[in-house]
Scaffold this motif. Structure first.
Motif, PDB file in Angstrom:
ATOM      1  N   ILE A  46       0.716  -1.051  -0.036  1.00  0.00           N
ATOM      2  CA  ILE A  46       0.129  -0.032  -0.002  1.00  0.00           C
ATOM      3  C   ILE A  46       0.869   1.195   0.079  1.00  0.00           C
ATOM      4  O   ILE A  46       1.674   1.442   0.860  1.00  0.00           O
ATOM      5  CB  ILE A  46      -0.932   0.156   1.200  1.00  0.00           C
ATOM      6  CG1 ILE A  46      -1.740  -1.069   1.717  1.00  0.00           C
ATOM      7  CG2 ILE A  46      -1.882   1.255   1.177  1.00  0.00           C
ATOM      8  CD1 ILE A  46      -2.419  -1.339   2.487  1.00  0.00           C
ATOM      9  N   LEU A  47       0.655   2.164  -1.055  1.00  0.00           N
ATOM     10  CA  LEU A  47       1.388   3.346  -0.876  1.00  0.00           C
ATOM     11  C   LEU A  47       0.810   4.384  -0.222  1.00  0.00           C
ATOM     12  O   LEU A  47       1.112   5.003   0.476  1.00  0.00           O
ATOM     13  CB  LEU A  47       1.476   3.974  -2.460  1.00  0.00           C
ATOM     14  CG  LEU A  47       2.534   3.054  -3.530  1.00  0.00           C
ATOM     15  CD1 LEU A  47       2.755   3.833  -4.764  1.00  0.00           C
ATOM     16  CD2 LEU A  47       3.933   2.803  -2.690  1.00  0.00           C
ATOM     17  N   LYS A  48      -0.542   4.413  -0.309  1.00  0.00           N
ATOM     18  CA  LYS A  48      -1.584   5.490   0.295  1.00  0.00           C
ATOM     19  C   LYS A  48      -2.771   5.125   0.563  1.00  0.00           C
ATOM     20  O   LYS A  48      -3.396   4.155   0.052  1.00  0.00           O
ATOM     21  CB  LYS A  48      -1.733   6.568  -0.535  1.00  0.00           C
ATOM     22  CG  LYS A  48      -0.439   7.523  -1.092  1.00  0.00           C
ATOM     23  CD  LYS A  48      -0.997   8.489  -2.056  1.00  0.00           C
ATOM     24  CE  LYS A  48       0.415   9.458  -2.733  1.00  0.00           C
ATOM     25  NZ  LYS A  48       0.110  10.584  -3.490  1.00  0.00           N
ATOM     26  N   ILE A  49      -3.239   5.411   1.770  1.00  0.00           N
ATOM     27  CA  ILE A  49      -4.718   5.070   2.353  1.00  0.00           C
ATOM     28  C   ILE A  49      -5.454   6.258   3.061  1.00  0.00           C
ATOM     29  O   ILE A  49      -4.713   7.141   3.633  1.00  0.00           O
ATOM     30  CB  ILE A  49      -4.719   3.830   3.035  1.00  0.00           C
ATOM     31  CG1 ILE A  49      -5.901   3.245   3.486  1.00  0.00           C
ATOM     32  CG2 ILE A  49      -3.806   4.113   4.397  1.00  0.00           C
ATOM     33  CD1 ILE A  49      -5.936   1.596   3.890  1.00  0.00           C
ATOM     34  N   VAL A  50      -6.804   6.245   2.794  1.00  0.00           N
ATOM     35  CA  VAL A  50      -7.584   7.308   3.517  1.00  0.00           C
ATOM     36  C   VAL A  50      -8.875   6.606   3.914  1.00  0.00           C
ATOM     37  O   VAL A  50      -9.318   5.780   2.793  1.00  0.00           O
ATOM     38  CB  VAL A  50      -7.571   8.457   2.672  1.00  0.00           C
ATOM     39  CG1 VAL A  50      -8.409   8.327   1.314  1.00  0.00           C
ATOM     40  CG2 VAL A  50      -8.318   9.563   3.293  1.00  0.00           C
ATOM     41  N   ALA A  51      -9.208   7.091   4.937  1.00  0.00           N
ATOM     42  CA  ALA A  51     -10.706   6.651   5.451  1.00  0.00           C
ATOM     43  C   ALA A  51     -11.724   7.856   5.431  1.00  0.00           C
ATOM     44  O   ALA A  51     -11.089   8.800   6.256  1.00  0.00           O
ATOM     45  CB  ALA A  51     -10.585   5.837   6.585  1.00  0.00           C
ATOM     46  N   ILE A  52     -12.816   8.048   5.117  1.00  0.00           N
ATOM     47  CA  ILE A  52     -13.533   8.999   5.284  1.00  0.00           C
ATOM     48  C   ILE A  52     -14.980   8.691   5.996  1.00  0.00           C
ATOM     49  O   ILE A  52     -15.513   7.606   5.639  1.00  0.00           O
ATOM     50  CB  ILE A  52     -14.034   9.567   3.770  1.00  0.00           C
ATOM     51  CG1 ILE A  52     -12.586  10.141   3.350  1.00  0.00           C
ATOM     52  CG2 ILE A  52     -14.879  10.754   3.872  1.00  0.00           C
ATOM     53  CD1 ILE A  52     -12.668  10.868   1.884  1.00  0.00           C
ATOM     54  N   GLY A  53     -15.584   9.353   6.866  1.00  0.00           N
ATOM     55  CA  GLY A  53     -16.897   9.192   7.499  1.00  0.00           C
ATOM     56  C   GLY A  53     -17.506  10.341   7.235  1.00  0.00           C
ATOM     57  O   GLY A  53     -17.189  11.225   6.435  1.00  0.00           O
ATOM     58  N   LYS A  54     -18.806  10.431   7.758  1.00  0.00           N
ATOM     59  CA  LYS A  54     -19.784  11.717   7.588  1.00  0.00           C
ATOM     60  C   LYS A  54     -19.041  13.053   7.926  1.00  0.00           C
ATOM     61  O   LYS A  54     -19.546  14.028   7.459  1.00  0.00           O
ATOM     62  CB  LYS A  54     -21.099  11.328   8.189  1.00  0.00           C
ATOM     63  CG  LYS A  54     -20.972  11.317   9.770  1.00  0.00           C
ATOM     64  CD  LYS A  54     -22.221  11.362  10.387  1.00  0.00           C
ATOM     65  CE  LYS A  54     -21.935  11.169  12.152  1.00  0.00           C
ATOM     66  NZ  LYS A  54     -23.546  10.988  12.686  1.00  0.00           N
ATOM     67  N   ASN A  55     -18.272  13.074   8.862  1.00  0.00           N
ATOM     68  CA  ASN A  55     -17.465  14.156   9.350  1.00  0.00           C
ATOM     69  C   ASN A  55     -16.265  14.420   8.522  1.00  0.00           C
ATOM     70  O   ASN A  55     -15.538  15.395   9.173  1.00  0.00           O
ATOM     71  CB  ASN A  55     -17.463  14.235  10.847  1.00  0.00           C
ATOM     72  CG  ASN A  55     -19.008  14.081  11.468  1.00  0.00           C
ATOM     73  OD1 ASN A  55     -19.663  14.839  11.120  1.00  0.00           O
ATOM     74  ND2 ASN A  55     -18.795  13.369  12.558  1.00  0.00           N
ATOM     75  N   GLY A  56     -15.905  13.719   7.451  1.00  0.00           N
ATOM     76  CA  GLY A  56     -14.830  13.934   6.911  1.00  0.00           C
ATOM     77  C   GLY A  56     -13.680  12.738   7.191  1.00  0.00           C
ATOM     78  O   GLY A  56     -14.044  11.675   7.774  1.00  0.00           O
ATOM     79  N   ILE A  57     -12.420  13.225   6.852  1.00  0.00           N
ATOM     80  CA  ILE A  57     -11.356  12.253   6.951  1.00  0.00           C
ATOM     81  C   ILE A  57     -10.949  11.692   8.195  1.00  0.00           C
ATOM     82  O   ILE A  57     -11.123  12.616   9.474  1.00  0.00           O
ATOM     83  CB  ILE A  57     -10.000  12.912   6.535  1.00  0.00           C
ATOM     84  CG1 ILE A  57     -10.190  13.317   4.935  1.00  0.00           C
ATOM     85  CG2 ILE A  57      -8.717  11.979   6.686  1.00  0.00           C
ATOM     86  CD1 ILE A  57      -9.033  14.068   4.463  1.00  0.00           C
ATOM     87  N   MET A  58     -10.687  10.454   8.456  1.00  0.00           N
ATOM     88  CA  MET A  58     -10.544   9.776   9.818  1.00  0.00           C
ATOM     89  C   MET A  58      -9.212   9.150   9.730  1.00  0.00           C
ATOM     90  O   MET A  58      -8.897   8.399   8.798  1.00  0.00           O
ATOM     91  CB  MET A  58     -11.830   8.792  10.139  1.00  0.00           C
ATOM     92  CG  MET A  58     -13.096   9.312  10.184  1.00  0.00           C
ATOM     93  SD  MET A  58     -14.401   8.202   9.995  1.00  0.00           S
ATOM     94  CE  MET A  58     -13.994   7.247  11.523  1.00  0.00           C
ATOM     95  N   PRO A  59      -8.426   9.171  10.808  1.00  0.00           N
ATOM     96  CA  PRO A  59      -7.200   8.491  11.137  1.00  0.00           C
ATOM     97  C   PRO A  59      -7.831   6.850  11.301  1.00  0.00           C
ATOM     98  O   PRO A  59      -8.701   6.816  11.714  1.00  0.00           O
ATOM     99  CB  PRO A  59      -6.501   8.958  12.130  1.00  0.00           C
ATOM    100  CG  PRO A  59      -7.364   9.942  13.021  1.00  0.00           C
ATOM    101  CD  PRO A  59      -8.547  10.092  12.111  1.00  0.00           C
TER     102      PRO A  59
ATOM    103  N   THR B  45       3.777   3.336   4.271  1.00  0.00           N
ATOM    104  CA  THR B  45       2.554   3.708   3.754  1.00  0.00           C
ATOM    105  C   THR B  45       2.200   5.130   4.089  1.00  0.00           C
ATOM    106  O   THR B  45       2.122   5.348   5.074  1.00  0.00           O
ATOM    107  CB  THR B  45       1.229   2.881   4.022  1.00  0.00           C
ATOM    108  OG1 THR B  45       1.665   1.314   3.644  1.00  0.00           O
ATOM    109  CG2 THR B  45       0.107   3.216   3.335  1.00  0.00           C
ATOM    110  N   GLU B  46       1.881   5.954   3.211  1.00  0.00           N
ATOM    111  CA  GLU B  46       1.330   7.341   3.564  1.00  0.00           C
ATOM    112  C   GLU B  46      -0.289   7.288   4.083  1.00  0.00           C
ATOM    113  O   GLU B  46      -1.025   6.768   3.320  1.00  0.00           O
ATOM    114  CB  GLU B  46       1.535   8.356   2.436  1.00  0.00           C
ATOM    115  CG  GLU B  46       3.053   8.647   2.177  1.00  0.00           C
ATOM    116  CD  GLU B  46       3.136   9.514   1.000  1.00  0.00           C
ATOM    117  OE1 GLU B  46       3.896  10.408   0.986  1.00  0.00           O
ATOM    118  OE2 GLU B  46       2.316   9.366  -0.109  1.00  0.00           O
ATOM    119  N   VAL B  47      -0.380   7.908   5.000  1.00  0.00           N
ATOM    120  CA  VAL B  47      -1.923   7.870   5.837  1.00  0.00           C
ATOM    121  C   VAL B  47      -2.396   9.125   5.857  1.00  0.00           C
ATOM    122  O   VAL B  47      -1.806  10.045   6.746  1.00  0.00           O
ATOM    123  CB  VAL B  47      -2.080   7.152   6.892  1.00  0.00           C
ATOM    124  CG1 VAL B  47      -3.436   6.962   7.284  1.00  0.00           C
ATOM    125  CG2 VAL B  47      -1.452   5.689   7.029  1.00  0.00           C
TER     126      VAL B  47
END
Length: 127
Positions: free
Chosen positions: A71-84, A103-105
């Motif tokens: 994995i080079l990059k990963i992001v998670a998003i919820g109703k309030n925006g980006i989440m760690p 991996t960049e998060v």
């Protein structure tokens, strides 16, 4: 691929919904980019008895099913925006490939860190 593109991919599958009296899905969505340039997405599944899993796990499962693990990059998003990622996801990412500590998060609209930074005292590091 930029993080803004990954965020858009995650938003495309973000779709909170009730699956049954005991389960919901889609409240958090994740998108990741592999070293081969492929993008995988996934959504969380939340169950009453805690047997569900995070959106990052779902995206990683799709990636592994396709034969990839870096994995080079990963992001998670919820109703309030980006989440760690939660601690379980951080550890999961770090164990899927030996180089995933790089991996960049994306953890907020303005901050990108590595898995190594999120796991500063990693139990797998000796010495």
């Amino acid at each position: 691929m930029e993080f803004k593109d990954l965020c858009n991919k995650a938003r495309e599958v973000l779709n909170p919904r009730k699956l049954s009296h005991y389960a919901e899905a889609g409240g958090v969505a994740s998108a990741l980019l592999t070293d081969k340039g492929n993008v995988y997405v996934g959504v969380c599944i939340d169950t009453s008895c805690s047997m569900g899993f995070c959106a990052e796990h779902a995206a990683i499962s799709s990636m592994i099913t396709a034969g990839e693990s870096r994995i080079l990059k990963i992001v998670a998003i919820g109703k309030n925006g980006i989440m760690p990622p939660c601690g379980r996801c951080r550890e999961f990412i770090s164990q899927i490939h030996d180089e995933n500590f790089k991996t960049e998060v994306m953890i907020s609209d303005t901050k990108i860190v590595t898995i190594k930074e999120l796991l500063p005292c990693d139990w797998k590091v000796k010495g």
